[in-house]
Design a protein around this motif. Sequence first.
Motif, PDB file in Angstrom:
ATOM      1  N   ASN A 147       1.105  -0.963  -0.005  1.00 63.79           N
ATOM      2  CA  ASN A 147       0.066  -0.025  -0.197  1.00 63.79           C
ATOM      3  C   ASN A 147       0.523   1.292  -0.070  1.00 63.79           C
ATOM      4  OD1 ASN A 147      -1.616  -1.626   2.238  1.00 63.79           O
ATOM      5  ND2 ASN A 147      -2.575  -1.095   0.834  1.00 63.79           N
ATOM      6  N   ASP A 148       1.818   1.346  -0.526  1.00 65.28           N
ATOM      7  CA  ASP A 148       2.598   1.906  -0.896  1.00 65.28           C
ATOM      8  C   ASP A 148       2.122   3.335  -1.264  1.00 65.28           C
ATOM      9  OD1 ASP A 148       4.253   2.749  -3.647  1.00 65.28           O
ATOM     10  OD2 ASP A 148       3.236   0.574  -2.541  1.00 65.28           O
ATOM     11  N   LYS A 149       1.942   4.861  -1.136  1.00 59.94           N
ATOM     12  CA  LYS A 149       1.979   5.750  -1.752  1.00 59.94           C
ATOM     13  C   LYS A 149       1.964   6.072  -3.366  1.00 59.94           C
ATOM     14  CE  LYS A 149       0.508  10.471  -1.007  1.00 59.94           C
ATOM     15  NZ  LYS A 149       1.273  11.974  -0.696  1.00 59.94           N
ATOM     16  N   PHE A 150       3.041   5.209  -3.847  1.00 55.62           N
ATOM     17  CA  PHE A 150       2.990   5.837  -5.383  1.00 55.62           C
ATOM     18  C   PHE A 150       2.507   5.068  -6.175  1.00 55.62           C
ATOM     19  CE2 PHE A 150       5.759   4.811  -9.113  1.00 55.62           C
ATOM     20  CZ  PHE A 150       5.819   6.629  -9.605  1.00 55.62           C
ATOM     21  N   GLY A 151       2.221   3.662  -5.701  1.00 50.45           N
ATOM     22  CA  GLY A 151       1.336   2.605  -6.077  1.00 50.45           C
ATOM     23  C   GLY A 151       2.294   1.578  -7.253  1.00 50.45           C
ATOM     24  N   TRP A 152       3.731   1.345  -6.233  1.00 51.32           N
ATOM     25  CA  TRP A 152       4.699   0.066  -7.070  1.00 51.32           C
ATOM     26  C   TRP A 152       4.537  -1.154  -6.632  1.00 51.32           C
ATOM     27  CZ3 TRP A 152       8.096   2.161 -10.101  1.00 51.32           C
ATOM     28  CH2 TRP A 152       8.612   3.353  -9.521  1.00 51.32           C
ATOM     29  N   ASN A 153       3.665  -1.280  -5.769  1.00 50.08           N
ATOM     30  CA  ASN A 153       2.453  -2.970  -5.732  1.00 50.08           C
ATOM     31  C   ASN A 153       1.803  -2.788  -7.215  1.00 50.08           C
ATOM     32  OD1 ASN A 153       4.216  -3.364  -3.404  1.00 50.08           O
ATOM     33  ND2 ASN A 153       2.591  -2.562  -2.145  1.00 50.08           N
ATOM     34  N   VAL A 154       0.499  -2.009  -7.130  1.00 45.26           N
ATOM     35  CA  VAL A 154       0.013  -2.304  -8.366  1.00 45.26           C
ATOM     36  C   VAL A 154       0.913  -2.384  -9.067  1.00 45.26           C
ATOM     37  CG1 VAL A 154      -2.011  -1.040  -9.073  1.00 45.26           C
ATOM     38  CG2 VAL A 154      -1.753  -0.592  -7.290  1.00 45.26           C
ATOM     39  N   PHE A 155       1.948  -1.476  -9.252  1.00 50.31           N
ATOM     40  CA  PHE A 155       2.748  -1.271 -10.681  1.00 50.31           C
ATOM     41  C   PHE A 155       3.338  -3.086 -11.593  1.00 50.31           C
ATOM     42  CE2 PHE A 155       3.416   3.136 -11.178  1.00 50.31           C
ATOM     43  CZ  PHE A 155       3.121   3.128 -12.379  1.00 50.31           C
ATOM     44  N   LEU A 156       3.537  -3.468 -10.367  1.00 47.61           N
ATOM     45  CA  LEU A 156       4.609  -5.385 -10.612  1.00 47.61           C
ATOM     46  C   LEU A 156       2.962  -6.272 -11.234  1.00 47.61           C
ATOM     47  CD1 LEU A 156       7.076  -7.403  -9.675  1.00 47.61           C
ATOM     48  CD2 LEU A 156       5.963  -7.297  -7.100  1.00 47.61           C
ATOM     49  N   ILE A 157       2.418  -6.342 -10.091  1.00 49.06           N
ATOM     50  CA  ILE A 157       1.265  -7.354 -10.581  1.00 49.06           C
ATOM     51  C   ILE A 157       1.129  -6.757 -11.795  1.00 49.06           C
ATOM     52  CG2 ILE A 157      -0.813  -7.809  -9.472  1.00 49.06           C
ATOM     53  CD1 ILE A 157      -0.230  -6.375  -7.213  1.00 49.06           C
ATOM     54  N   GLN A 158       0.164  -5.152 -12.378  1.00 48.80           N
ATOM     55  CA  GLN A 158      -0.318  -5.043 -13.086  1.00 48.80           C
ATOM     56  C   GLN A 158       0.583  -5.780 -14.674  1.00 48.80           C
ATOM     57  OE1 GLN A 158      -2.976  -4.531 -14.036  1.00 48.80           O
ATOM     58  NE2 GLN A 158      -3.595  -2.772 -12.383  1.00 48.80           N
ATOM     59  N   VAL A 159       1.926  -5.362 -14.254  1.00 44.92           N
ATOM     60  CA  VAL A 159       3.230  -5.363 -15.641  1.00 44.92           C
ATOM     61  C   VAL A 159       2.909  -7.740 -16.006  1.00 44.92           C
ATOM     62  CG1 VAL A 159       5.417  -5.283 -16.294  1.00 44.92           C
ATOM     63  CG2 VAL A 159       3.921  -3.616 -15.092  1.00 44.92           C
ATOM     64  N   TRP A 160       3.384  -7.368 -14.644  1.00 43.82           N
ATOM     65  CA  TRP A 160       2.870  -9.281 -14.352  1.00 43.82           C
ATOM     66  C   TRP A 160       2.033 -10.034 -14.882  1.00 43.82           C
ATOM     67  CZ3 TRP A 160       0.182 -12.914 -11.688  1.00 43.82           C
ATOM     68  CH2 TRP A 160       0.456 -14.196 -11.461  1.00 43.82           C
TER      69      TRP A 160
END
Length: 284
Positions: A147-160
């Motif tokens: 739940n980081d503010k930038f959204g790195w987790n979302v980027f990682l999942i979406q790219v994968w």
Amino acid sequence: MGSTPSRGLILLMILPGAGFILFFLASAIGMTIAQSFGLYAVVGQSHFTLDYWIGLFDKTFIDSFLFSLKIGVGSAVGALIFAYPLALFLRKQRPGSGWISAWVKVPLFVPALVAAFLIVNMLAYQGLLNSALLYLHIIDQPLRMLNDKFGWNVFLIQVWKNLPFQLVILTSVLQTIRGDIEDAARNLGAGPIAVIRHIILPLSMPGIMISVALVFILTFGDYAITRVAGPIYPTSLSVLMYTAAFTLHDWATAACIGVVIVVTSLVFVALYARTVRAIESLAQ
């Protein structure tokens, strides 16, 4: 020789499938637009008003819009960075290419919500990554990576999740490029980089345009991944839309957000297509 089917016959043949899709799509979009102006109200009386649109553009909405736009563009471009070189490798039969292709396509069969939970379990405070780092004595205490503010987790999942989707499109397009064109370029002295830059890349540009546009549409309006792994604030537009409809029971505002999602996707596709055509014209 058989005669060419008339235009009316062709339209009649595609009407059952295309008509079914267009009817429900037009009905849903039309109803959403009407609700955004106070018509066809779910709660209360229906009357035309611009109040919902006027009250929509606050800081929360702007931050959510920019976050969704960042995730959509970043995920589409990020997946392309990995998918295109892989598609170049897999377009011809090589040792291990079938095995690699099968493994890369696994995310296609994993639902988005399940993929989000898998990544969450890996990046959680007591997850696999933190446990491995602690075991290797790289860190002294677990890191907070969710739940980081930038959204790195979302980027990682979406790219994968979307990389194999782009890979299927790009591989299909690259396989249609005739090998004799590349052979002719090599016979004229062009190296591998020159062949990719001046022949393969321009000929595969339509596939790149389609894959990027489709991934943007999928990620810009995504709900499941941003809801599970995204930051608490700002949320994505889809999460904001769900909250307005089902938590606040403000269906008109939710309809406004839905219209924004659809219009933004169409505008992005139009601008992206025009940019690609401009680049192609300059390269010629």
